[in-house]
Write an enzyme that holds these catalytic residues in place. Structure first.
Site, PDB file in Angstrom:
ATOM      1  N   ALA A  36      -8.944   5.266  -0.865  1.00  0.00           N
ATOM      2  CA  ALA A  36      -8.859   4.345  -1.944  1.00  0.00           C
ATOM      3  C   ALA A  36      -7.350   4.034  -2.138  1.00  0.00           C
ATOM      4  CB  ALA A  36      -9.608   4.508  -3.287  1.00  0.00           C
ATOM      5  N   CYS A  37      -6.535   5.047  -1.923  1.00  0.00           N
ATOM      6  CA  CYS A  37      -5.094   5.166  -2.325  1.00  0.00           C
ATOM      7  C   CYS A  37      -4.089   4.581  -1.159  1.00  0.00           C
ATOM      8  CB  CYS A  37      -4.652   6.519  -2.326  1.00  0.00           C
ATOM      9  SG  CYS A  37      -2.774   6.897  -2.678  1.00  0.00           S
ATOM     10  N   GLY A  38      -3.444   3.495  -1.465  1.00  0.00           N
ATOM     11  CA  GLY A  38      -2.475   3.068  -0.418  1.00  0.00           C
ATOM     12  C   GLY A  38      -1.647   3.745   0.371  1.00  0.00           C
TER      13      GLY A  38
END
Length: 150
Positions: free
Chosen positions: A20-22
């Site tokens: 979920a983390c870019g």
């Protein structure tokens, strides 16, 4: 018999990843852009045990507090900016609340690093980039010849 060293053509690379983390996604994509397929640990689903987390922190040569993530975590609710918390207590809290572990952490034969910004992973990869790479936001990081920009 002399122990063999890791084969640089197929090194072991591990990423402690949050999909979920870019930043974590960009880091994973740069590892793959080097032709490497890492062992992916989705640490929110499978948190490291205490010994592993301590080894990672020691290998990164960072104070425990620098491995804490603040944004989107219970950091403020728990009052973790209070200096009364010992390193061992902070590690215990990271194990109880894996969201507190900053990411991504990458381990390669060349070292262990918290890859923020994501292009920090380029210093750890034992294989060159195989082509151009731009982050999800469009920022170019590697040119067509696989050379790091900036």
């Amino acid at each position: 018999m002399k122990p063999s060293s890791p084969d640089p053509a197929s090194p072991e690379v591990t990423i402690y990843h949050n999909p979920a983390c870019g930043t974590s996604r960009n880091t994973l994509a740069m590892i793959r852009n080097a032709g490497l397929e890492p062992h992916i640990v989705e640490y929110l689903l499978t948190p490291p045990d205490r010994d592993t987390l301590k080894r990672l922190i020691d290998a990164m040569q960072l104070p425990v507090r620098e491995v804490l993530r603040r944004k989107g975590t219970p950091y403020d609710e728990l009052g973790l900016d209070d200096p009364r918390w010992t390193d061992d207590e902070l590690i215990d809290l990271m194990l109880q609340h894996p969201l507190l572990i900053n990411r991504p952490i990458v381990v390669t034969p060349l070292g262990t690093r918290l890859c923020r910004p994501s292009e920090a992973v380029l210093d750890l990869l034992p294989a060159p980039q195989q082509g151009a790479f731009s982050k999800e936001d469009g920022e170019a990081v590697v040119d067509r010849q696989g050379r790091r920009l900036r």
